[in-house]
Design a protein around this motif. Structure first.
Motif, PDB file in Angstrom:
ATOM      1  N   LYS A 197      -1.569 -21.269  -7.379  1.00  0.00           N
ATOM      2  CA  LYS A 197      -2.877 -20.611  -7.491  1.00  0.00           C
ATOM      3  C   LYS A 197      -2.874 -19.709  -8.714  1.00  0.00           C
ATOM      4  O   LYS A 197      -1.826 -19.332  -9.228  1.00  0.00           O
ATOM      5  CB  LYS A 197      -3.166 -19.752  -6.245  1.00  0.00           C
ATOM      6  CG  LYS A 197      -3.116 -20.485  -4.932  1.00  0.00           C
ATOM      7  CD  LYS A 197      -4.320 -21.332  -4.734  1.00  0.00           C
ATOM      8  CE  LYS A 197      -4.281 -22.010  -3.368  1.00  0.00           C
ATOM      9  NZ  LYS A 197      -5.444 -22.813  -3.123  1.00  0.00           N
ATOM     10  N   ASP A 198      -4.081 -19.333  -9.167  1.00  0.00           N
ATOM     11  CA  ASP A 198      -4.127 -18.398 -10.288  1.00  0.00           C
ATOM     12  C   ASP A 198      -4.266 -16.958  -9.790  1.00  0.00           C
ATOM     13  O   ASP A 198      -4.475 -16.705  -8.605  1.00  0.00           O
ATOM     14  CB  ASP A 198      -5.227 -18.766 -11.290  1.00  0.00           C
ATOM     15  CG  ASP A 198      -6.640 -18.610 -10.756  1.00  0.00           C
ATOM     16  OD1 ASP A 198      -6.869 -17.761  -9.879  1.00  0.00           O
ATOM     17  OD2 ASP A 198      -7.520 -19.329 -11.238  1.00  0.00           O
ATOM     18  N   TYR A 199      -4.145 -16.049 -10.721  1.00  0.00           N
ATOM     19  CA  TYR A 199      -4.182 -14.609 -10.435  1.00  0.00           C
ATOM     20  C   TYR A 199      -5.410 -14.220  -9.620  1.00  0.00           C
ATOM     21  O   TYR A 199      -5.311 -13.482  -8.638  1.00  0.00           O
ATOM     22  CB  TYR A 199      -4.131 -13.832 -11.758  1.00  0.00           C
ATOM     23  CG  TYR A 199      -4.391 -12.362 -11.612  1.00  0.00           C
ATOM     24  CD1 TYR A 199      -3.375 -11.504 -11.217  1.00  0.00           C
ATOM     25  CD2 TYR A 199      -5.659 -11.833 -11.856  1.00  0.00           C
ATOM     26  CE1 TYR A 199      -3.609 -10.148 -11.057  1.00  0.00           C
ATOM     27  CE2 TYR A 199      -5.895 -10.469 -11.709  1.00  0.00           C
ATOM     28  CZ  TYR A 199      -4.867  -9.632 -11.318  1.00  0.00           C
ATOM     29  OH  TYR A 199      -5.103  -8.301 -11.172  1.00  0.00           O
ATOM     30  N   TYR A 200      -6.571 -14.699 -10.044  1.00  0.00           N
ATOM     31  CA  TYR A 200      -7.824 -14.293  -9.401  1.00  0.00           C
ATOM     32  C   TYR A 200      -7.918 -14.772  -7.953  1.00  0.00           C
ATOM     33  O   TYR A 200      -8.555 -14.133  -7.123  1.00  0.00           O
ATOM     34  CB  TYR A 200      -9.024 -14.758 -10.208  1.00  0.00           C
ATOM     35  CG  TYR A 200      -9.103 -14.017 -11.523  1.00  0.00           C
ATOM     36  CD1 TYR A 200      -9.572 -12.712 -11.577  1.00  0.00           C
ATOM     37  CD2 TYR A 200      -8.656 -14.610 -12.693  1.00  0.00           C
ATOM     38  CE1 TYR A 200      -9.615 -12.016 -12.760  1.00  0.00           C
ATOM     39  CE2 TYR A 200      -8.697 -13.910 -13.895  1.00  0.00           C
ATOM     40  CZ  TYR A 200      -9.171 -12.620 -13.920  1.00  0.00           C
ATOM     41  OH  TYR A 200      -9.200 -11.919 -15.095  1.00  0.00           O
ATOM     42  N   GLU A 201      -7.288 -15.885  -7.646  1.00  0.00           N
ATOM     43  CA  GLU A 201      -7.311 -16.385  -6.280  1.00  0.00           C
ATOM     44  C   GLU A 201      -6.441 -15.542  -5.335  1.00  0.00           C
ATOM     45  O   GLU A 201      -6.744 -15.422  -4.155  1.00  0.00           O
ATOM     46  CB  GLU A 201      -6.837 -17.841  -6.231  1.00  0.00           C
ATOM     47  CG  GLU A 201      -7.777 -18.815  -6.911  1.00  0.00           C
ATOM     48  CD  GLU A 201      -7.208 -20.208  -6.956  1.00  0.00           C
ATOM     49  OE1 GLU A 201      -7.669 -21.043  -6.172  1.00  0.00           O
ATOM     50  OE2 GLU A 201      -6.296 -20.443  -7.776  1.00  0.00           O
ATOM     51  N   LEU A 202      -5.369 -14.996  -5.877  1.00  0.00           N
ATOM     52  CA  LEU A 202      -4.413 -14.284  -5.023  1.00  0.00           C
ATOM     53  C   LEU A 202      -4.505 -12.768  -5.085  1.00  0.00           C
ATOM     54  O   LEU A 202      -4.247 -12.087  -4.096  1.00  0.00           O
ATOM     55  CB  LEU A 202      -2.987 -14.707  -5.372  1.00  0.00           C
ATOM     56  CG  LEU A 202      -2.651 -16.178  -5.174  1.00  0.00           C
ATOM     57  CD1 LEU A 202      -1.221 -16.464  -5.629  1.00  0.00           C
ATOM     58  CD2 LEU A 202      -2.840 -16.593  -3.727  1.00  0.00           C
ATOM     59  N   ALA A 207      -3.920 -14.387   2.855  1.00  0.00           N
ATOM     60  CA  ALA A 207      -4.407 -15.639   3.439  1.00  0.00           C
ATOM     61  C   ALA A 207      -3.488 -16.799   3.082  1.00  0.00           C
ATOM     62  O   ALA A 207      -3.173 -17.643   3.932  1.00  0.00           O
ATOM     63  CB  ALA A 207      -5.829 -15.921   2.965  1.00  0.00           C
ATOM     64  N   GLU A 208      -3.038 -16.828   1.850  1.00  0.00           N
ATOM     65  CA  GLU A 208      -2.141 -17.898   1.416  1.00  0.00           C
ATOM     66  C   GLU A 208      -0.802 -17.800   2.132  1.00  0.00           C
ATOM     67  O   GLU A 208      -0.231 -18.808   2.541  1.00  0.00           O
ATOM     68  CB  GLU A 208      -1.957 -17.841  -0.102  1.00  0.00           C
ATOM     69  CG  GLU A 208      -1.517 -19.120  -0.731  1.00  0.00           C
ATOM     70  CD  GLU A 208      -2.510 -20.256  -0.615  1.00  0.00           C
ATOM     71  OE1 GLU A 208      -2.051 -21.415  -0.617  1.00  0.00           O
ATOM     72  OE2 GLU A 208      -3.727 -20.036  -0.542  1.00  0.00           O
ATOM     73  N   GLY A 221       2.795 -19.775   6.478  1.00  0.00           N
ATOM     74  CA  GLY A 221       3.741 -19.178   7.418  1.00  0.00           C
ATOM     75  C   GLY A 221       4.759 -18.279   6.735  1.00  0.00           C
ATOM     76  O   GLY A 221       5.856 -18.070   7.254  1.00  0.00           O
ATOM     77  N   ASP A 222       4.386 -17.731   5.573  1.00  0.00           N
ATOM     78  CA  ASP A 222       5.299 -16.869   4.823  1.00  0.00           C
ATOM     79  C   ASP A 222       5.202 -15.421   5.301  1.00  0.00           C
ATOM     80  O   ASP A 222       4.184 -14.990   5.834  1.00  0.00           O
ATOM     81  CB  ASP A 222       4.984 -16.947   3.328  1.00  0.00           C
ATOM     82  CG  ASP A 222       5.321 -18.312   2.733  1.00  0.00           C
ATOM     83  OD1 ASP A 222       6.174 -19.013   3.296  1.00  0.00           O
ATOM     84  OD2 ASP A 222       4.726 -18.653   1.701  1.00  0.00           O
TER      85      ASP A 222
END
Length: 65
Positions: free
Chosen positions: A58-63, A11-12, A17-18
């Motif tokens: 962002k942190d680990y849990y978010e990604l 999502a990130e 656009g990566d």
């Protein structure tokens, strides 16, 4: 049905656009190697995770959870 791994990271990436190429350049591996990480065939290293988290702010849990 195949489980989607790393939906937060995907999502990130989409938000910015990566592509796999972007992530590969960031962590210093090929697109194929990034693809193997997303499919679960190869584990992400701690340094790779740290670089990606820093890049997105962002942190680990978010990604990765």
């Amino acid at each position: 049905m195949k489980k989607i791994l790393y939906p937060g990271l995907l999502a990130e990436m989409a938000k910015h656009g990566d592509t796999l190429n972007t992530i590969g350049k960031l962590i210093g591996v090929t697109n194929s190697s990034v693809s193997k990480r997303f499919s679960g065939k190869v584990e992400w290293s701690i340094s790779e995770i740290e670089k990606i988290c820093e890049y997105y702010g962002k942190d680990y849990y978010e990604l990765f959870k």
